[in-house]
Design a protein around this motif. Structure first.
Motif, PDB file in Angstrom:
ATOM      1  N   LYS A  37       0.841  -1.184   0.000  1.00  0.00           N
ATOM      2  CA  LYS A  37       0.000   0.000   0.000  1.00  0.00           C
ATOM      3  C   LYS A  37       0.884   1.244   0.000  1.00  0.00           C
ATOM      4  O   LYS A  37       1.999   1.220   0.506  1.00  0.00           O
ATOM      5  N   PRO A  80       4.029  -2.472   3.622  1.00  0.00           N
ATOM      6  CA  PRO A  80       3.298  -3.743   3.556  1.00  0.00           C
ATOM      7  C   PRO A  80       1.862  -3.574   4.020  1.00  0.00           C
ATOM      8  O   PRO A  80       1.559  -2.677   4.831  1.00  0.00           O
ATOM      9  N   ASP A  81       0.965  -4.412   3.561  1.00  0.00           N
ATOM     10  CA  ASP A  81      -0.454  -4.318   3.907  1.00  0.00           C
ATOM     11  C   ASP A  81      -0.705  -4.402   5.402  1.00  0.00           C
ATOM     12  O   ASP A  81      -1.612  -3.768   5.910  1.00  0.00           O
ATOM     13  N   ASP A  82       0.095  -5.169   6.134  1.00  0.00           N
ATOM     14  CA  ASP A  82      -0.153  -5.337   7.563  1.00  0.00           C
ATOM     15  C   ASP A  82       0.436  -4.218   8.409  1.00  0.00           C
ATOM     16  O   ASP A  82       0.226  -4.161   9.603  1.00  0.00           O
ATOM     17  N   GLU A  83       1.158  -3.289   7.801  1.00  0.00           N
ATOM     18  CA  GLU A  83       1.759  -2.154   8.522  1.00  0.00           C
ATOM     19  C   GLU A  83       0.929  -0.910   8.255  1.00  0.00           C
ATOM     20  O   GLU A  83       0.488  -0.664   7.156  1.00  0.00           O
ATOM     21  N   LYS A  84       0.703  -0.086   9.281  1.00  0.00           N
ATOM     22  CA  LYS A  84      -0.110   1.132   9.105  1.00  0.00           C
ATOM     23  C   LYS A  84       0.758   2.350   9.199  1.00  0.00           C
ATOM     24  O   LYS A  84       1.615   2.519   9.930  1.00  0.00           O
TER      25      LYS A  84
END
Length: 70
Positions: A2, A66-70
């Protein structure tokens, strides 16, 4: 993966630019500004206009996370 535009908002703070001033100098709409705020997809043309107006590089306004990191 993302794209995060947190770097853009930090750059605006560092340059003491409001979101309204940002929209005015870049010529982007409030809808596009909202997309950036919510890390939604925008065109490369928009990103190029931002970089040109702010005299910066792409890596100064965005980062890929990465998708799991905001």
């Amino acid at each position: 993966m993302k794209i995060s535009y947190k770097r853009l908002w930090k750059l605006l703070i560092d340059r003491d630019l409001s979101k309204g001033e940002f929209r005015k100098i870049t010529g982007i709409s409030s809808a596009t500004s909202s997309k950036l705020l919510h890390s939604e997809t925008v065109s490369s043309d928009v990103l190029l206009r931002i970089c040109t107006a702010l005299d910066c590089k792409m890596e100064d306004i965005l980062e890929v996370v990465p998708d799991d990191e905001k």
